[in-house]
Design a protein around this motif. Structure first.
Motif, PDB file in Angstrom:
ATOM      1  N   LEU A 198       0.829  -1.206   0.000  1.00 39.68           N
ATOM      2  CA  LEU A 198       0.000   0.000   0.000  1.00 39.68           C
ATOM      3  C   LEU A 198       0.861   1.253   0.000  1.00 39.68           C
ATOM      4  O   LEU A 198       0.591   2.213  -0.736  1.00 39.68           O
ATOM      5  CB  LEU A 198      -0.938  -0.005   1.209  1.00 39.68           C
ATOM      6  N   ARG A 199       1.895   1.250   0.798  1.00 38.63           N
ATOM      7  CA  ARG A 199       2.785   2.424   0.846  1.00 38.63           C
ATOM      8  C   ARG A 199       3.558   2.572  -0.453  1.00 38.63           C
ATOM      9  O   ARG A 199       3.810   3.688  -0.911  1.00 38.63           O
ATOM     10  CB  ARG A 199       3.708   2.326   2.046  1.00 38.63           C
ATOM     11  N   TRP A 200       3.944   1.447  -1.050  1.00 40.54           N
ATOM     12  CA  TRP A 200       4.638   1.495  -2.336  1.00 40.54           C
ATOM     13  C   TRP A 200       3.731   2.111  -3.397  1.00 40.54           C
ATOM     14  O   TRP A 200       4.175   2.937  -4.199  1.00 40.54           O
ATOM     15  CB  TRP A 200       5.068   0.086  -2.752  1.00 40.54           C
ATOM     16  N   MET A 201       2.451   1.741  -3.384  1.00 40.87           N
ATOM     17  CA  MET A 201       1.505   2.307  -4.347  1.00 40.87           C
ATOM     18  C   MET A 201       1.410   3.825  -4.183  1.00 40.87           C
ATOM     19  O   MET A 201       1.435   4.569  -5.175  1.00 40.87           O
ATOM     20  CB  MET A 201       0.117   1.684  -4.170  1.00 40.87           C
ATOM     21  N   ARG A 202       1.329   4.281  -2.944  1.00 47.92           N
ATOM     22  CA  ARG A 202       1.249   5.723  -2.707  1.00 47.92           C
ATOM     23  C   ARG A 202       2.520   6.420  -3.167  1.00 47.92           C
ATOM     24  O   ARG A 202       2.473   7.509  -3.743  1.00 47.92           O
ATOM     25  CB  ARG A 202       0.963   6.003  -1.233  1.00 47.92           C
ATOM     26  N   THR A 203       3.661   5.789  -2.940  1.00 48.83           N
ATOM     27  CA  THR A 203       4.941   6.358  -3.367  1.00 48.83           C
ATOM     28  C   THR A 203       5.012   6.448  -4.886  1.00 48.83           C
ATOM     29  O   THR A 203       5.485   7.451  -5.431  1.00 48.83           O
ATOM     30  CB  THR A 203       6.110   5.506  -2.838  1.00 48.83           C
ATOM     31  N   GLN A 204       4.546   5.412  -5.577  1.00 42.69           N
ATOM     32  CA  GLN A 204       4.568   5.413  -7.039  1.00 42.69           C
ATOM     33  C   GLN A 204       3.674   6.510  -7.611  1.00 42.69           C
ATOM     34  O   GLN A 204       4.035   7.162  -8.598  1.00 42.69           O
ATOM     35  CB  GLN A 204       4.138   4.045  -7.577  1.00 42.69           C
ATOM     36  N   ILE A 205       2.535   6.718  -7.005  1.00 38.65           N
ATOM     37  CA  ILE A 205       1.636   7.785  -7.454  1.00 38.65           C
ATOM     38  C   ILE A 205       2.323   9.139  -7.301  1.00 38.65           C
ATOM     39  O   ILE A 205       2.319   9.967  -8.219  1.00 38.65           O
ATOM     40  CB  ILE A 205       0.301   7.740  -6.672  1.00 38.65           C
TER      41      ILE A 205
END
Length: 89
Positions: A64-71
């Motif tokens: 989930l945190r990786w997804m936010r970072t990618q965005i």
């Protein structure tokens, strides 16, 4: 290395799309993170948290945190490319 106009447009569009995605997905991602953390704490306090559960929940939190970072990364790249394109124009 200079980018072609099509590459620049693609980067800018990805950044704009990511910005729109962030506005709708950010609350969902944060809510899921909070509910996972709350579940982990409750299971730990009741002495029911198993190692496989812990590993799975930590993995999900990391994703989930990786997804936010990618965005956020896409947004920054798009903004930087838009600025570079305007300066170079």
């Amino acid at each position: 290395m200079s980018k072609t106009p099509d590459e620049s447009i693609s980067i800018i569009n990805k950044g704009r799309t990511a910005r729109l995605l962030r506005s709708s997905a950010d609350d969902l991602l944060i809510d899921r993170e909070e509910s996972l953390l709350e579940l982990m704490v409750n299971l730990y306090r009741s002495d029911k948290l198993t190692d496989p559960q812990l590993r799975g929940m930590v993995g999900e939190l990391a994703a989930l945190r990786w997804m936010r970072t990618q965005i956020e990364t896409q947004i920054r790249r798009g903004d930087a490319e838009a600025e570079r394109t305007q300066i170079g124009a």
